[in-house]
Design a protein around this motif. Structure first.
Motif, PDB file in Angstrom:
ATOM      1  N   ALA A   1      34.534  50.146  46.414  1.00 14.18           N
ATOM      2  CA  ALA A   1      35.859  50.643  46.030  1.00 14.18           C
ATOM      3  C   ALA A   1      36.189  50.165  44.621  1.00 14.18           C
ATOM      4  O   ALA A   1      36.019  48.989  44.299  1.00 14.18           O
ATOM      5  N   GLU A   2      36.654  51.075  43.777  1.00 10.64           N
ATOM      6  CA  GLU A   2      36.961  50.710  42.400  1.00 10.64           C
ATOM      7  C   GLU A   2      38.397  50.243  42.219  1.00 10.64           C
ATOM      8  O   GLU A   2      38.729  49.612  41.222  1.00 10.64           O
TER       9      GLU A   2
ATOM     10  N   ALA B   1      47.889  51.543  36.181  1.00  7.42           N
ATOM     11  CA  ALA B   1      47.425  50.234  35.685  1.00  7.42           C
ATOM     12  C   ALA B   1      48.464  49.196  36.038  1.00  7.42           C
ATOM     13  O   ALA B   1      49.672  49.499  36.128  1.00  7.42           O
ATOM     14  N   LEU B   2      48.060  47.960  36.238  1.00  5.61           N
ATOM     15  CA  LEU B   2      48.981  46.926  36.665  1.00  5.61           C
ATOM     16  C   LEU B   2      50.082  46.687  35.629  1.00  5.61           C
ATOM     17  O   LEU B   2      51.237  46.457  35.979  1.00  5.61           O
ATOM     18  N   ARG B   3      49.749  46.768  34.351  1.00 12.03           N
ATOM     19  CA  ARG B   3      50.784  46.566  33.335  1.00 12.03           C
ATOM     20  C   ARG B   3      51.799  47.702  33.342  1.00 12.03           C
ATOM     21  O   ARG B   3      52.967  47.493  33.036  1.00 12.03           O
ATOM     22  N   ASP B   4      51.316  48.916  33.696  1.00  9.35           N
ATOM     23  CA  ASP B   4      52.245  50.043  33.817  1.00  9.35           C
ATOM     24  C   ASP B   4      53.157  49.856  35.029  1.00  9.35           C
ATOM     25  O   ASP B   4      54.328  50.189  35.004  1.00  9.35           O
ATOM     26  N   ASP B   5      52.564  49.278  36.085  1.00  7.38           N
ATOM     27  CA  ASP B   5      53.312  49.081  37.308  1.00  7.38           C
ATOM     28  C   ASP B   5      54.412  48.029  37.138  1.00  7.38           C
ATOM     29  O   ASP B   5      55.429  48.069  37.797  1.00  7.38           O
ATOM     30  N   LYS B   6      54.150  47.103  36.189  1.00  7.90           N
ATOM     31  CA  LYS B   6      55.138  46.044  35.960  1.00  7.90           C
ATOM     32  C   LYS B   6      56.318  46.514  35.146  1.00  7.90           C
ATOM     33  O   LYS B   6      57.394  45.943  35.203  1.00  7.90           O
TER      34      LYS B   6
ATOM     35  N   GLN C   1      51.103  48.785  46.243  1.00  6.69           N
ATOM     36  CA  GLN C   1      50.979  47.694  45.269  1.00  6.69           C
ATOM     37  C   GLN C   1      49.494  47.453  44.982  1.00  6.69           C
ATOM     38  O   GLN C   1      48.752  47.002  45.853  1.00  6.69           O
ATOM     39  N   ARG C   2      49.083  47.750  43.750  1.00  2.00           N
ATOM     40  CA  ARG C   2      47.671  47.622  43.391  1.00  2.00           C
ATOM     41  C   ARG C   2      47.259  46.153  43.310  1.00  2.00           C
ATOM     42  O   ARG C   2      48.008  45.298  42.815  1.00  2.00           O
ATOM     43  N   LEU C   3      46.079  45.867  43.808  1.00  2.00           N
ATOM     44  CA  LEU C   3      45.576  44.499  43.824  1.00  2.00           C
ATOM     45  C   LEU C   3      44.749  44.205  42.582  1.00  2.00           C
ATOM     46  O   LEU C   3      44.165  45.100  41.976  1.00  2.00           O
TER      47      LEU C   3
ATOM     48  N   LEU D   1      38.696  48.562  35.922  1.00  2.00           N
ATOM     49  CA  LEU D   1      39.292  49.130  37.134  1.00  2.00           C
ATOM     50  C   LEU D   1      39.598  48.037  38.156  1.00  2.00           C
ATOM     51  O   LEU D   1      40.660  48.026  38.781  1.00  2.00           O
ATOM     52  N   LEU D   2      38.648  47.113  38.308  1.00  2.00           N
ATOM     53  CA  LEU D   2      38.818  46.060  39.308  1.00  2.00           C
ATOM     54  C   LEU D   2      39.977  45.124  38.975  1.00  2.00           C
ATOM     55  O   LEU D   2      40.687  44.661  39.876  1.00  2.00           O
ATOM     56  N   ILE D   3      40.171  44.840  37.692  1.00  2.00           N
ATOM     57  CA  ILE D   3      41.278  43.951  37.315  1.00  2.00           C
ATOM     58  C   ILE D   3      42.574  44.728  37.105  1.00  2.00           C
ATOM     59  O   ILE D   3      43.612  44.135  36.833  1.00  2.00           O
ATOM     60  N   GLY D   4      42.489  46.053  37.252  1.00  2.00           N
ATOM     61  CA  GLY D   4      43.698  46.867  37.145  1.00  2.00           C
ATOM     62  C   GLY D   4      44.155  47.105  35.729  1.00  2.00           C
ATOM     63  O   GLY D   4      45.323  47.434  35.497  1.00  2.00           O
ATOM     64  N   ASP D   5      43.251  46.967  34.766  1.00  2.00           N
ATOM     65  CA  ASP D   5      43.638  47.132  33.370  1.00  2.00           C
ATOM     66  C   ASP D   5      43.850  48.600  32.996  1.00  2.00           C
ATOM     67  O   ASP D   5      44.561  48.902  32.040  1.00  2.00           O
ATOM     68  N   ILE D   6      43.214  49.511  33.723  1.00  2.00           N
ATOM     69  CA  ILE D   6      43.367  50.944  33.455  1.00  2.00           C
ATOM     70  C   ILE D   6      43.728  51.657  34.760  1.00  2.00           C
ATOM     71  O   ILE D   6      43.429  51.155  35.848  1.00  2.00           O
TER      72      ILE D   6
END
Length: 240
Positions: free
Chosen positions: A156-157, A234-239, A164-166, A106-111
């Motif tokens: 915060a998770e 997820a960050l990859r989805d956001d990209k 824009q997710r960090l 969650l913290l690295i935005g993988d999911i």
């Protein structure tokens, strides 16, 4: 030539000799009978004694064996208890590792992240022409980082700025009325959303002398509100 004369024993003497012989024979027979009975009794007692001794030895040996088996059973039971305890700890450890891995993802935005949380809005303060430095009314990176760091400390998770997710290495820069997050530019106001326990997050930012009070003292307009549902891809989805 003289003739030998035979010695004649009177009839009374013969009778006496016969009685003595009979009595002597009876005594001998009785003595033999008693001796045989004694020998048989001794033999029987010896056999009985030997059997008793054997039973005692067998009993002692059986008791020793039972003791060994009892100790072996106790040792096996202890091994089972140790295994069960180890297995229970292992399950708890695995569960904790799964939770920790989930939090890291969650913290690295993988999911994706979704849940309740809060939103903190930052705006430039109203400019006072009498002040010498107008930068004292502008939102800077330091203000944004104060809010983000406080939210992270409070559990915060997932955090985003203007949608824009960090992630752990996000680049944030404020330039006048805009903010750049990982190469993407967003206009003011700067809305920082965080997924987590709203009660904890609100209490953290609103703590006396905390983030909100510090930003207000820097002439930043701060608005904090609770959100019933925040969704962050997820960050990859956001990209994509």
């Amino acid at each position: 030539m003289k003739k030998n004369k035979l010695l004649r024993i009177p009839s009374r003497g013969l009778i006496l000799i016969s009685l003595v012989s009979l009595v002597l024979g009876f005594i001998l027979a009785y003595s033999y009978s008693i001796s045989s009975a004694k020998r048989d009794q001794i033999s029987t007692n010896t056999v009985y004694f030997n059997e008793q001794e054997k039973y005692k030895e067998d009993l002692i040996e059986q008791k020793e064996r039972n003791k060994e088996l009892t100790e072996e059973i106790n040792a096996k039971q202890q091994e089972i208890r140790d295994f069960e305890h180890s297995f229970a700890n292992s399950e708890e450890s695995v569960e904790e590792l799964v939770k920790e891995a989930e939090m890291l993802r969650l913290l690295i935005g993988d999911i994706p992240s979704q849940g309740k949380g809060i939103a903190v809005s930052l705006q430039d303060g109203a400019y006072n022409p009498s002040q010498e430095n107008p930068n004292e009314y502008i939102v800077h990176e330091s203000h944004v980082f104060k809010v983000i760091n406080e939210l992270k400390i409070s559990g915060a998770e997932a955090i985003s700025i203007n949608g824009q997710r960090l992630h752990s290495n996000s680049f944030i820069r404020c330039t006048g009325p805009v903010i750049t997050v990982d190469g993407k530019t967003f206009p003011a106001p700067f809305v920082i959303e965080a997924v987590g326990d709203p009660a904890v997050l609100l209490a953290s930012v609103n703590l006396g002398g905390g983030v909100v009070d510090q930003l207000a003292s820097d002439n930043i307009v701060v608005t904090v509100e609770e959100k019933g549902k925040i969704t962050m891809p997820a960050l990859r989805d956001d990209k994509n």
